[in-house]
Design an enzyme around this catalytic site. Structure first.
Site, PDB file in Angstrom:
ATOM      1  N   TYR A   1      63.090  -0.808  40.742  1.00 47.38           N
ATOM      2  CA  TYR A   1      63.030  -0.619  42.408  1.00 47.38           C
ATOM      3  C   TYR A   1      63.966   0.725  42.491  1.00 47.38           C
ATOM      4  O   TYR A   1      63.493   1.432  43.434  1.00 47.38           O
ATOM      5  CB  TYR A   1      63.403  -2.040  42.998  1.00 47.38           C
ATOM      6  CG  TYR A   1      63.500  -2.106  44.502  1.00 47.38           C
ATOM      7  CD1 TYR A   1      62.228  -2.319  45.027  1.00 47.38           C
ATOM      8  CD2 TYR A   1      64.460  -1.739  45.251  1.00 47.38           C
ATOM      9  CE1 TYR A   1      62.032  -2.356  46.454  1.00 47.38           C
ATOM     10  CE2 TYR A   1      64.549  -1.798  46.551  1.00 47.38           C
ATOM     11  CZ  TYR A   1      63.305  -1.956  47.257  1.00 47.38           C
ATOM     12  OH  TYR A   1      63.138  -2.229  48.640  1.00 47.38           O
TER      13      TYR A   1
ATOM     14  N   SER B   1      65.030   2.581  50.907  1.00 47.58           N
ATOM     15  CA  SER B   1      65.787   1.470  50.929  1.00 47.58           C
ATOM     16  C   SER B   1      67.277   2.082  50.611  1.00 47.58           C
ATOM     17  O   SER B   1      67.678   3.166  50.228  1.00 47.58           O
ATOM     18  CB  SER B   1      65.421   0.879  49.672  1.00 47.58           C
ATOM     19  OG  SER B   1      66.333  -0.436  49.484  1.00 47.58           O
TER      20      SER B   1
HETATM   21  P1  NAD Z   1      56.181  -7.049  51.788  1.00 46.30           P
HETATM   22  O1  NAD Z   1      56.259  -7.796  50.807  1.00 46.30           O
HETATM   23  O2  NAD Z   1      56.323  -8.084  53.512  1.00 46.30           O
HETATM   24  O3  NAD Z   1      55.144  -6.081  52.381  1.00 46.30           O
HETATM   25  C1  NAD Z   1      54.779  -5.236  51.347  1.00 46.30           C
HETATM   26  C2  NAD Z   1      53.369  -4.673  51.663  1.00 46.30           C
HETATM   27  O4  NAD Z   1      52.823  -3.849  50.382  1.00 46.30           O
HETATM   28  C3  NAD Z   1      52.366  -5.885  51.700  1.00 46.30           C
HETATM   29  O5  NAD Z   1      51.523  -5.402  52.789  1.00 46.30           O
HETATM   30  C4  NAD Z   1      51.558  -5.611  50.236  1.00 46.30           C
HETATM   31  O6  NAD Z   1      50.152  -6.167  50.265  1.00 46.30           O
HETATM   32  C5  NAD Z   1      51.742  -4.274  50.048  1.00 46.30           C
HETATM   33  N1  NAD Z   1      51.463  -3.972  48.583  1.00 46.30           N
HETATM   34  C6  NAD Z   1      52.113  -4.433  47.389  1.00 46.30           C
HETATM   35  N2  NAD Z   1      51.662  -3.931  46.406  1.00 46.30           N
HETATM   36  C7  NAD Z   1      50.666  -3.242  46.728  1.00 46.30           C
HETATM   37  C8  NAD Z   1      49.702  -2.292  45.893  1.00 46.30           C
HETATM   38  N3  NAD Z   1      49.745  -2.310  44.572  1.00 46.30           N
HETATM   39  N4  NAD Z   1      48.824  -1.687  46.789  1.00 46.30           N
HETATM   40  C9  NAD Z   1      48.703  -1.664  48.090  1.00 46.30           C
HETATM   41  N5  NAD Z   1      49.670  -2.238  48.752  1.00 46.30           N
HETATM   42  C10 NAD Z   1      50.402  -3.109  48.432  1.00 46.30           C
HETATM   43  O7  NAD Z   1      57.515  -6.382  52.295  1.00 46.30           O
HETATM   44  P2  NAD Z   1      58.382  -5.406  52.997  1.00 46.30           P
HETATM   45  O8  NAD Z   1      59.897  -5.914  53.080  1.00 46.30           O
HETATM   46  O9  NAD Z   1      57.941  -5.271  54.405  1.00 46.30           O
HETATM   47  O10 NAD Z   1      58.678  -3.885  52.457  1.00 46.30           O
HETATM   48  C11 NAD Z   1      58.083  -2.980  53.062  1.00 46.30           C
HETATM   49  C12 NAD Z   1      58.726  -1.829  52.634  1.00 46.30           C
HETATM   50  O11 NAD Z   1      60.202  -1.746  52.869  1.00 46.30           O
HETATM   51  C13 NAD Z   1      59.003  -1.800  51.029  1.00 46.30           C
HETATM   52  O12 NAD Z   1      58.732  -0.205  50.502  1.00 46.30           O
HETATM   53  C14 NAD Z   1      60.208  -2.140  50.449  1.00 46.30           C
HETATM   54  O13 NAD Z   1      60.773  -1.726  49.299  1.00 46.30           O
HETATM   55  C15 NAD Z   1      61.051  -1.464  51.628  1.00 46.30           C
HETATM   56  N6  NAD Z   1      62.176  -2.296  51.867  1.00 46.30           N
HETATM   57  C16 NAD Z   1      62.219  -3.647  52.094  1.00 46.30           C
HETATM   58  C17 NAD Z   1      63.617  -4.317  52.421  1.00 46.30           C
HETATM   59  C18 NAD Z   1      63.627  -5.753  52.708  1.00 46.30           C
HETATM   60  O14 NAD Z   1      64.781  -6.152  52.552  1.00 46.30           O
HETATM   61  N7  NAD Z   1      62.648  -6.441  53.104  1.00 46.30           N
HETATM   62  C19 NAD Z   1      64.760  -3.499  52.403  1.00 46.30           C
HETATM   63  C20 NAD Z   1      64.528  -2.162  51.983  1.00 46.30           C
HETATM   64  C21 NAD Z   1      63.446  -1.494  51.885  1.00 46.30           C
END
Ligand code: NAD
Length: 257
Positions: free
Chosen positions: A152, A139
């Site tokens: 985080y 991130s």
């Molecule tokens: P999201 O909530 O849409 O998806 C998260 C996924 O992780 C889901 O499929 C959920 O079921 C799974 N998950 C959560 N806890 C779990 C566990 N204990 N075991 C197995 N699976 C688990 O989120 P997203 O925004 O698509 O995030 C994806 C990645 O991108 C993450 O690592 C997040 O930190 C990173 N990210 C997101 C953003 C943003 O703004 N959305 C920005 C930077 C980085």
């Protein structure tokens, strides 16, 4: 179609960025393992739909990445993967004094320890195949901090360090290991935070996005899951053979500020 016939595991891929990455790789003819910890009929349907749409093999494996043994079993169950995308993530917004220790443990487990466990099991598979790609979704918070996000930010910084060590340990093995560092992307992980942020800042959703979120992101636009999956696809390509140990920002200028 240089990735045709390869196999990828994307953790946390029933939603948001993970599902977009699965779709992008499936479109290149990559066989896919989807994962989450929910084990709902819809999770299996997502895999069936992916398989049908792209004429590839797609399977869902349930594993709770808070638990080390499940993280290791997840990779072992695939038998072989060429591409590992460590994507699963969770967020809990709180000051350090109020952050429950179990929330801290969960964030470190899912976004840092699980990456260590899946990597440890995947590396021998990739070494045997003499090719591999590991892409860790970190991130902008893997490079800079924000208040109220201790678990985080610590996990995401940690995964950048782990990426560098893994890259050095595999530098001569035709395996590349990189971290992708997105800025704000409209997915359930972000949208779930919006109501409490609206309350905290006493703002409407539009005011919050324009004045708080986009203040961090100079482009004033959300990153899209499609753009992140395009970067992941590039990192899997031959042109990216010499990119390893990098933390690549895709954040509309956030970390240039
Ligand atoms: P999201 O909530 O849409 O998806 C998260 C996924 O992780 C889901 O499929 C959920 O079921 C799974 N998950 C959560 N806890 C779990 C566990 N204990 N075991 C197995 N699976 C688990 O989120 P997203 O925004 O698509 O995030 C994806 C990645 O991108 C993450 O690592 C997040 O930190 C990173 N990210 C997101 C953003 C943003 O703004 N959305 C920005 C930077 C980085």
């Amino acid at each position: 179609m240089e990735l045709l016939g390869k196999t990828a595991l994307i953790t946390g891929s029933t939603s948001g960025i993970g599902y977009a990455i699965a779709n992008k790789l499936a479109n290149e003819g990559v066989n896919i393992f989807l994962n989450s910890f929910t084990d709902n009929p819809e999770d299996y349907k997502l895999a069936a739909d992916l398989s049908l749409k792209h004429s590839i093999s797609a399977k869902y494996i349930c594993a709770d990445l808070r638990i080390a043994s499940q993280s290791r079993k997840l990779v072992a169950e695939t038998k072989h993967i060429d591409i590992l995308v460590n994507n699963a993530g969770i967020q809990y917004v709180s000051s350090i004094e109020s952050l429950p220790s179990e929330k801290w443990d969960d964030m470190i487990a899912v976004m840092l320890s699980a990456v260590f466990h899946t990597t440890a099991v995947a590396l021998p598979m990739m070494k045997r195949a003499k090719w591999g790609r590991i892409i860790n979704i970190s991130s902008a918070h893997g490079l800079v901090a924000s208040p109220q996000k201790a678990g985080y930010v610590a996990a995401k910084h940690g995964v950048v360090g782990l990426t560098k060590v893994t890259a050095l340990e595999t530098a001569e093995d035709a395996i590349t290991v990189n971290a992708v560092c997105p800025g704000f992307t409209e997915t359930p992980l972000l949208t779930k935070q919006i109501p409490s942020l609206m309350k905290q800042y006493s703002m409407t959703k539009k005011e919050l996005i324009d004045n708080v979120l986009m203040e961090r992101q100079p482009s004033k636009k959300f990153v899209t899951s499609e753009q992140i999956s395009g970067l992941v696809k590039f990192l899997c390509s031959k042109d990216a053979d010499q990119i390893t140990g990098s933390a690549i920002s895709i954040d509309g200028g956030w970390t240039a500020l």
